[in-house]
Design a protein around this motif. Structure first.
Motif, short mmCIF file in Angstrom:
data_model
loop_
_atom_site.label_atom_id
_atom_site.label_comp_id
_atom_site.label_asym_id
_atom_site.label_seq_id
_atom_site.Cartn_x
_atom_site.Cartn_y
_atom_site.Cartn_z
N ASN A 138 0.83 -1.22 0.00
CA ASN A 138 0.00 0.00 0.00
C ASN A 138 0.86 1.27 0.00
OD1 ASN A 138 -2.33 -1.50 -0.07
ND2 ASN A 138 -2.78 -1.29 2.11
N GLY A 139 1.90 1.25 -0.82
CA GLY A 139 2.74 2.43 -0.98
C GLY A 139 3.85 2.59 0.04
N LYS A 140 3.86 1.77 1.08
CA LYS A 140 4.91 1.85 2.10
C LYS A 140 6.00 0.83 1.78
CE LYS A 140 5.73 1.60 7.09
NZ LYS A 140 5.13 1.36 8.43
N GLN A 141 7.23 1.31 1.68
CA GLN A 141 8.32 0.43 1.26
C GLN A 141 8.58 -0.66 2.29
OE1 GLN A 141 11.79 2.42 -0.18
NE2 GLN A 141 12.66 0.54 -1.02
N LEU A 142 8.78 -1.88 1.79
CA LEU A 142 9.08 -3.03 2.64
C LEU A 142 10.58 -3.15 2.83
CD1 LEU A 142 6.61 -5.56 0.98
CD2 LEU A 142 6.36 -4.53 3.25
N PRO A 143 11.03 -3.56 4.02
CA PRO A 143 12.47 -3.71 4.25
C PRO A 143 13.02 -4.97 3.58
CG PRO A 143 11.25 -4.40 6.19
CD PRO A 143 10.24 -3.83 5.23
N VAL A 144 14.31 -4.93 3.29
CA VAL A 144 14.99 -6.10 2.73
C VAL A 144 14.89 -7.25 3.73
CG1 VAL A 144 17.25 -7.00 2.03
CG2 VAL A 144 16.54 -4.70 1.33
N LEU A 145 14.77 -8.46 3.21
CA LEU A 145 14.59 -9.63 4.08
C LEU A 145 15.83 -9.92 4.92
CD1 LEU A 145 12.72 -12.05 1.66
CD2 LEU A 145 11.82 -10.99 3.72
N LYS A 146 15.60 -10.29 6.16
CA LYS A 146 16.68 -10.73 7.04
C LYS A 146 16.82 -12.24 6.97
CE LYS A 146 15.93 -6.94 10.33
NZ LYS A 146 15.56 -6.60 11.74
N PHE A 195 3.73 -13.19 1.94
CA PHE A 195 3.99 -13.35 3.37
C PHE A 195 5.47 -13.61 3.62
CE2 PHE A 195 -0.61 -14.85 4.48
CZ PHE A 195 -1.07 -13.56 4.25
N VAL A 196 6.13 -14.31 2.69
CA VAL A 196 7.59 -14.44 2.77
C VAL A 196 8.23 -13.06 2.59
CG1 VAL A 196 9.66 -15.39 1.66
CG2 VAL A 196 7.65 -16.85 2.02
N ALA A 197 7.71 -12.29 1.64
CA ALA A 197 8.27 -10.96 1.37
C ALA A 197 8.18 -10.05 2.59
CB ALA A 197 7.54 -10.32 0.18
N GLY A 217 4.28 -12.81 -7.20
CA GLY A 217 4.97 -12.90 -5.92
C GLY A 217 6.46 -13.05 -6.06
N ALA A 218 6.91 -13.72 -7.13
CA ALA A 218 8.34 -13.90 -7.34
C ALA A 218 9.04 -12.56 -7.53
CB ALA A 218 8.58 -14.80 -8.55
N VAL A 219 8.42 -11.66 -8.29
CA VAL A 219 9.00 -10.33 -8.49
C VAL A 219 9.16 -9.60 -7.16
CG1 VAL A 219 8.68 -8.07 -9.59
CG2 VAL A 219 8.03 -10.15 -10.82
N ILE A 220 8.13 -9.69 -6.33
CA ILE A 220 8.14 -8.98 -5.04
C ILE A 220 9.18 -9.56 -4.10
CG2 ILE A 220 6.73 -8.43 -3.02
CD1 ILE A 220 4.27 -8.51 -5.00
N VAL A 221 9.22 -10.89 -3.98
CA VAL A 221 10.19 -11.54 -3.08
C VAL A 221 11.62 -11.25 -3.53
CG1 VAL A 221 11.08 -13.75 -2.28
CG2 VAL A 221 8.61 -13.35 -2.33
N GLU A 222 11.89 -11.38 -4.82
CA GLU A 222 13.25 -11.17 -5.31
C GLU A 222 13.68 -9.72 -5.15
OE1 GLU A 222 13.11 -12.79 -9.27
OE2 GLU A 222 13.58 -14.83 -8.54
N GLY A 226 14.99 -11.98 -1.48
CA GLY A 226 14.63 -13.38 -1.29
C GLY A 226 14.97 -14.22 -2.51
N VAL A 227 14.93 -15.52 -2.35
CA VAL A 227 15.26 -16.46 -3.42
C VAL A 227 14.01 -17.23 -3.80
CG1 VAL A 227 16.77 -18.37 -4.11
CG2 VAL A 227 17.59 -16.66 -2.46
N VAL A 228 13.76 -17.34 -5.10
CA VAL A 228 12.60 -18.06 -5.61
C VAL A 228 13.07 -19.08 -6.63
CG1 VAL A 228 10.33 -17.89 -6.71
CG2 VAL A 228 11.18 -15.99 -5.32
N THR A 229 12.90 -20.37 -6.31
CA THR A 229 13.32 -21.45 -7.20
C THR A 229 12.29 -22.57 -7.12
OG1 THR A 229 14.56 -22.71 -5.53
CG2 THR A 229 15.76 -20.96 -6.69
#
Length: 265
Positions: A138-146, A195-197, A217-222, A226-229
């Protein structure tokens, strides 16, 4: 290519489609089965896919479309710009719960994901990303995954795969379930990916998904590192069904090596 313009139109269409779906809650659905009794499709799945196709063809007639309900193009390549659409991902949830489903749209150029949109209709949560520009809710940037370890992670996994089945040796997954902090299953790949993102779950595994389940979802996670395989650690080609395994980088490597035993002789 003006990806910001395409993204703006796509967001408008997704929000309009979501409103149509919410308005349908008071109506009686027409429900059909597809490949088996649990593979369901409703009149809304079909109507929403046709809505998107009409919008895309009107604005971008040169773009091609792959849609779950079969109203798009017959594709044997991802050359050019391709929209991969799941009008309602989680149809069973939509029918039984009227929640826990999403609209999923991935826009790819020559097989590379450029835009991902996953819209949780009931909660009015739009997860979105343009390649190289970050991912947002919703327009708020998500942090990089830990990174995390199995023992401190929540794994999204359908219980079916921990029972004897013909797609994977369930004995590989039993230790993963035992050692994880917890497991969850939501019944919608699009939401489980985002939810992974967002870190709501740390990894998601599924044995058999279609390209439109994964593409957005792959675009968002990567975009968040994140890794999508698939379960072999290979990238998807988005032209056929495949398994899915997504997680933050350290956890992805740990599960591949220690539980799925990929790369071991």
């Amino acid at each position: 290519m003006n990806w910001e313009e395409i993204d703006t139109y796509a967001k408008e269409w997704v929000k309009e489609a979501g409103n149509r779906i919410r308005l349908s809650f008071e109506k009686t659905l027409s429900i059909e089965t597809k490949s088996n009794a649990n593979d369901l499709v409703t009149n809304m799945d079909k109507e929403i896919e046709q809505f998107f196709i009409n919008k895309i063809r009107g604005m971008y007639p040169e773009h091609r479309i792959m849609g779950e309900e079969g109203f798009g193009d017959e594709l044997n390549s991802l050359d050019g710009i391709v929209w991969l659409i799941d009008p309602i991902d989680g149809t069973m949830n939509f029918i039984h719960q009227q929640r826990n489903f999403a609209i999923s749209i991935g826009i790819y150029e020559n097989g590379i994901g450029q835009i991902g949109l996953v819209y949780d209709v009931v909660h009015d949560e739009l997860y979105h990303a343009i390649r190289g520009k970050g991912a947002f809710l919703n327009g708020k940037q998500l942090p990089v995954l830990k990174e995390s370890k199995v023992k401190e992670s929540i794994i999204a996994l359908n219980a079916t795969w921990v029972m004897e089945n013909h797609r994977i040796d369930h004995n590989l997954l039993i230790p993963l379930v035992r050692n994880a902090r917890g497991t969850r299953s939501y019944g919608t790949a699009a939401l489980e990916l985002v939810f992974v993102a967002t870190g709501r779950v740390d990894a998601y595994l599924s044995m058999r998904l279609s390209p439109w389940d994964i593409a957005a979802g792959a675009v968002i996670v990567e975009e968040l590192g994140g890794v999508v395989t698939n379960l072999k650690g290979e990238k998807h080609n988005f032209l056929s069904q495949d398994s899915l395994f997504t997680a933050n980088p350290g956890l992805h490597q740990e599960i591949l090596k220690d539980y799925l035993r990929v790369g071991q002789s």
